[in-house]
Design an enzyme around this catalytic site. Sequence first.
Site, PDB file in Angstrom:
ATOM      1  N   GLU A   8      -3.865   7.735  -4.041  1.00 24.51           N
ATOM      2  CA  GLU A   8      -4.149   7.113  -5.339  1.00 24.51           C
ATOM      3  C   GLU A   8      -5.424   7.704  -5.885  1.00 24.51           C
ATOM      4  OE1 GLU A   8      -4.247   2.817  -5.135  1.00 24.51           O
ATOM      5  OE2 GLU A   8      -2.153   2.776  -4.518  1.00 24.51           O
ATOM      6  N   ARG A  13       0.865  -1.176   0.000  1.00 21.06           N
ATOM      7  CA  ARG A  13       0.000   0.000   0.000  1.00 21.06           C
ATOM      8  C   ARG A  13       0.900   1.224   0.000  1.00 21.06           C
ATOM      9  NH1 ARG A  13      -3.405  -2.816  -1.534  1.00 21.06           N
ATOM     10  NH2 ARG A  13      -5.440  -3.301  -0.621  1.00 21.06           N
ATOM     11  N   HIS A  37      -1.868   0.597  -9.571  1.00 22.29           N
ATOM     12  CA  HIS A  37      -2.405  -0.391  -8.620  1.00 22.29           C
ATOM     13  C   HIS A  37      -3.008  -1.602  -9.368  1.00 22.29           C
ATOM     14  CE1 HIS A  37      -4.184  -0.872  -4.314  1.00 22.29           C
ATOM     15  NE2 HIS A  37      -3.970  -2.054  -4.876  1.00 22.29           N
TER      16      HIS A  37
END
Length: 350
Positions: free
Chosen positions: A268, A239, A287
């Site tokens: 993000e 993460r 991602h």
Amino acid sequence: MLEKPRVFVTRKVDEAAIALLETVAAVEVWLDYKAPSKVEMLSKAQDVDAILANTEDRIDEDVLAVSNGRLKVVANMAVGFDNLDVITATRLGIAMSNTPGVLTKTTAELGFALMMAVSRQIVTGDRDVRDGKWQHWHPSAYLGVDLAGSTLSVIGMGKIGFEFAKRAKAFEMRVLYHNRSPRKDIGEGFEYCEKLETALEQADFLCITTPLTKETHHFIGKAQLSLMKPAAILINIARGAVVDNIALFEALKEGRIAGAGLDVTEPEPIPADHPLLTLANVVITPHIGSASQRTRRDMAVLAAQNIKARLSGEPMPSCVNPEAMTRKTQREKGEEFASHALDAELDEEV
Ligand code: DGY
């Protein structure tokens, strides 16, 4: 006739998952590409028994409480579940699940792709070829770093970390790992570093696969980066917030480490004017660790299996808060109260 349970699916997912959910529930799927806003999520969550959520959905106390006791389960279509308020859910008797196992190899493969892309300047090279900047083969152009003979440190030797480490072994790398405790079940050839510092100092490549928790927030910051070799390359497939990205930018800019491959960032999506995007020695992907067709289908199906199990009163395949099951949802408490009251009435009648 009893009303069918209702499920809200926060994004279009594989049909196999929807078909499975439809065996036990009425299903509503959010069809916009964009995630539901907070207001939209609150409105959808009001009247459902289950939510199939994604990593971008924040399932917080407001969302959990809005159904007034109806909501029984939230199945996250991700192995990480830092977007879920598990503590509140447990208190409210709402089960939550993730999707471990099905995405392990896919995510490790993406991490490996990033490691190779950065170590061999693949993205820079591709850009130069397209832009017509590559005019001559030269013995000293685009020089990279060999994986064979290099040392990899894995931070967080869970399922994904181990798959990454196994691949590194096949590429003849020396593999160290830092974890809360040594893993006894992974066989020979993986060296445990009790101290994070040892793993950082020795790494030519550092791969971060630890989940985001309160303890791992900015786990890799200025102090940690300063222990790394100037030639080291950092890969983050966990993460974004596990790494302090501003400290990372400074370390890369000042040449205190050599490169980074990031599948995850904080925030993000990373803003287009983020300083990290000005650096040529950084490769950033959107991602996509688990983004293969088969894996995304398997994730959706596992999330659906969790919902189906909970709605049918069966054990969930990957519940993250089994304690919630011992607590009844507010509605279940209410129904029980009503049925006791009815029993009492019947007792009185006979
Ligand atoms: C996961 O499963 O946690 C991936 O990062 C997708 O969100």
